[in-house]
Design an enzyme around this catalytic site. Structure first.
Site, PDB file in Angstrom:
ATOM      1  N   LYS A 109       0.851  -1.206   0.000  1.00  0.00           N
ATOM      2  CA  LYS A 109       0.000   0.000   0.000  1.00  0.00           C
ATOM      3  C   LYS A 109       0.878   1.245   0.000  1.00  0.00           C
ATOM      4  CE  LYS A 109       0.877   1.196   4.501  1.00  0.00           C
ATOM      5  NZ  LYS A 109       1.795   2.261   4.863  1.00  0.00           N
ATOM      6  N   GLY A 147       7.555   1.266   4.976  1.00  0.00           N
ATOM      7  CA  GLY A 147       6.317   2.055   4.960  1.00  0.00           C
ATOM      8  C   GLY A 147       5.331   1.597   3.912  1.00  0.00           C
ATOM      9  N   ALA A 187       3.837  -1.586   4.126  1.00  0.00           N
ATOM     10  CA  ALA A 187       3.017  -2.637   4.766  1.00  0.00           C
ATOM     11  C   ALA A 187       3.264  -4.033   4.205  1.00  0.00           C
ATOM     12  CB  ALA A 187       1.528  -2.289   4.683  1.00  0.00           C
ATOM     13  N   ASP A 197      -2.460  -2.522  10.224  1.00  0.00           N
ATOM     14  CA  ASP A 197      -2.670  -2.370   8.775  1.00  0.00           C
ATOM     15  C   ASP A 197      -3.305  -3.611   8.131  1.00  0.00           C
ATOM     16  OD1 ASP A 197      -1.618   0.157   8.676  1.00  0.00           O
ATOM     17  OD2 ASP A 197       0.358  -0.463   7.952  1.00  0.00           O
TER      18      ASP A 197
HETATM   19  P1  ATP Z   1       3.937  -0.498   7.845  1.00  0.00           P
HETATM   20  O1  ATP Z   1       3.846   0.317   6.595  1.00  0.00           O
HETATM   21  O2  ATP Z   1       2.723  -1.381   8.089  1.00  0.00           O
HETATM   22  O3  ATP Z   1       4.378   0.275   9.062  1.00  0.00           O
HETATM   23  P2  ATP Z   1       6.475  -1.483   6.966  1.00  0.00           P
HETATM   24  O4  ATP Z   1       6.310  -1.589   5.487  1.00  0.00           O
HETATM   25  O5  ATP Z   1       7.175  -0.264   7.469  1.00  0.00           O
HETATM   26  O6  ATP Z   1       5.054  -1.615   7.641  1.00  0.00           O
HETATM   27  P3  ATP Z   1       7.177  -4.277   7.125  1.00  0.00           P
HETATM   28  O7  ATP Z   1       7.859  -4.534   5.829  1.00  0.00           O
HETATM   29  O8  ATP Z   1       5.797  -4.758   7.277  1.00  0.00           O
HETATM   30  O9  ATP Z   1       7.251  -2.722   7.503  1.00  0.00           O
HETATM   31  O10 ATP Z   1       8.140  -4.891   8.250  1.00  0.00           O
HETATM   32  C1  ATP Z   1       8.207  -4.429   9.564  1.00  0.00           C
HETATM   33  C2  ATP Z   1       9.018  -5.405  10.417  1.00  0.00           C
HETATM   34  O11 ATP Z   1       8.282  -6.630  10.534  1.00  0.00           O
HETATM   35  C3  ATP Z   1      10.357  -5.756   9.799  1.00  0.00           C
HETATM   36  O12 ATP Z   1      11.351  -5.290  10.648  1.00  0.00           O
HETATM   37  C4  ATP Z   1      10.409  -7.284   9.717  1.00  0.00           C
HETATM   38  O13 ATP Z   1      11.530  -7.851  10.292  1.00  0.00           O
HETATM   39  C5  ATP Z   1       9.157  -7.770  10.434  1.00  0.00           C
HETATM   40  N1  ATP Z   1       8.422  -8.806   9.672  1.00  0.00           N
HETATM   41  C6  ATP Z   1       7.819  -9.884  10.168  1.00  0.00           C
HETATM   42  N2  ATP Z   1       7.227 -10.593   9.210  1.00  0.00           N
HETATM   43  C7  ATP Z   1       7.464  -9.988   8.047  1.00  0.00           C
HETATM   44  C8  ATP Z   1       7.106 -10.253   6.694  1.00  0.00           C
HETATM   45  N3  ATP Z   1       6.399 -11.340   6.344  1.00  0.00           N
HETATM   46  N4  ATP Z   1       7.507  -9.381   5.757  1.00  0.00           N
HETATM   47  C9  ATP Z   1       8.211  -8.265   6.112  1.00  0.00           C
HETATM   48  N5  ATP Z   1       8.580  -7.980   7.363  1.00  0.00           N
HETATM   49  C10 ATP Z   1       8.210  -8.824   8.333  1.00  0.00           C
END
Ligand code: ATP
Length: 299
Positions: A11, A104, A106, A142
């Site tokens: 997203k 960022g 998700a 999310d």
């Molecule tokens: P959001 O936008 O929801 O805040 P994000 O994109 O910043 O999320 P993600 O890629 O979802 O962050 O990852 C956040 C943390 O979750 C990472 O540090 C990672 O180690 C952990 N994690 C656990 N499972 C997963 C997965 N299947 N894919 C990615 N990261 C994961």
């Protein structure tokens, strides 16, 4: 052994304001999220469980992401079996990662949402979307959006959703129907979401940001309902973003982006373009400079 696969879509946030910290430790947010075509592939295999096993195995193509009970798909699977009182299971979850992690976008929540949908199918639980969202919300704020998709105005922790759609009176296709995004993995180090919230709690918005926070969301929703490519984008997390983020925004504008913003708690930055071809041209220019980026459709 049946295996089924689903796309887990990333997203972008078109709007994101962070309110007060709540007694439960979460912050109230107001955000407009839109699903994009960048996706991981999540596959779930149901193995024989011999009536008593409780086995979960996860494999992730990115060795930097834990493949144990810290993985969001693992947590979602446990939450799913718990919610359904399923006491015997033996599953293997494979994640083919394409969405940059902690960016960022998700990515983890998208994987968790895909796992919930697949488990619902494999175990013939026949759960409603609403029920799956309530299970997912226990794991991550999310996840309900990732299950629902499209474009939603999300409030509360992010779980209270209202769809945002183009008004029926607008002639289709509208400009937003062919709009594409170029997502750039900013050179800044990945941002911990918890740390980003803590920093925001300490820094009040500037007068200009305060004004945009007050009036901008209605302007954005008006642009979206009119089918226009939105220009009134805002993200509170840019107030505390690493400085590497801002030259990326400028570069995207110089390559023809209509509007630009950091997504979620960052550090990914995206630009909106009038069409996929424009976004791909900009991607090619950045790729030639060694920049990691993805041209995507808005879904
Ligand atoms: P959001 O936008 O929801 O805040 P994000 O994109 O910043 O999320 P993600 O890629 O979802 O962050 O990852 C956040 C943390 O979750 C990472 O540090 C990672 O180690 C952990 N994690 C656990 N499972 C997963 C997965 N299947 N894919 C990615 N990261 C994961």
């Amino acid at each position: 052994m049946p295996t089924i696969t689903a796309e887990a879509r990333a997203k972008i946030n078109l709007w994101l304001t962070v309110g007060e910290k709540r007694p439960d430790g979460y912050h109230d947010i107001e955000t407009v999220m839109r699903q994009v075509s960048l996706c991981d592939l999540v596959s779930v295999t149901r193995r024989p469980d011999h009536g008593e096993d409780r086995l979960i195995e996860v494999h992730c193509s990115d060795p930097g992401i834990p493949a144990d009970r810290r993985n969001i798909v693992w947590k979602c699977a446990e939450a799913f079996f718990d919610a359904y009182g399923i006491r015997a299971y033996n599953i293997y979850i494979d994640i083919e990662k394409h969405i940059p992690q902690a960016a960022g976008l998700a990515g983890g929540s998208a994987d968790g949402a895909a796992a919930l949908r697949l488990l619902n199918q494999l175990f013939r639980a026949d759960a409603s979307l609403e029920f799956l969202c309530s299970v997912g919300a226990k794991v991550g704020a999310d996840i309900p959006f990732c299950l629902t998709g499209g474009m939603q105005l999300c409030r509360g922790k992010g779980e209270r959703m209202t769809p945002v759609t183009v008004s029926p009176s607008v002639a289709r296709p509208a400009p937003i129907d062919s709009c594409a995004a170029l997502i750039v993995k900013s050179p800044a180090l990945s941002v911990s979401t918890g740390e980003a919230y803590r920093m925001l709690d300490e820094i009040p918005p500037s007068p200009a940001d305060a004004e945009l926070r007050r009036t901008g969301l209605n302007m954005l929703l008006g642009e979206l309902r009119d089918g226009r490519i939105p220009r009134t984008l805002y993200n509170d997390f840019e107030r505390t973003a690493p400085r590497e983020v801002f030259p990326v925004k400028d570069r995207l504008l110089s390559l023809g982006a209509v509007s630009v913003l950091m997504s979620g708690s960052g550090p990914s930055v995206y630009g909106l373009f009038e069409g996929l071809r424009d976004a791909e041209d900009a991607r090619d220019a950045l790729a030639a400079e060694g920049v990691d980026c993805f041209a995507v459709r808005l879904l």
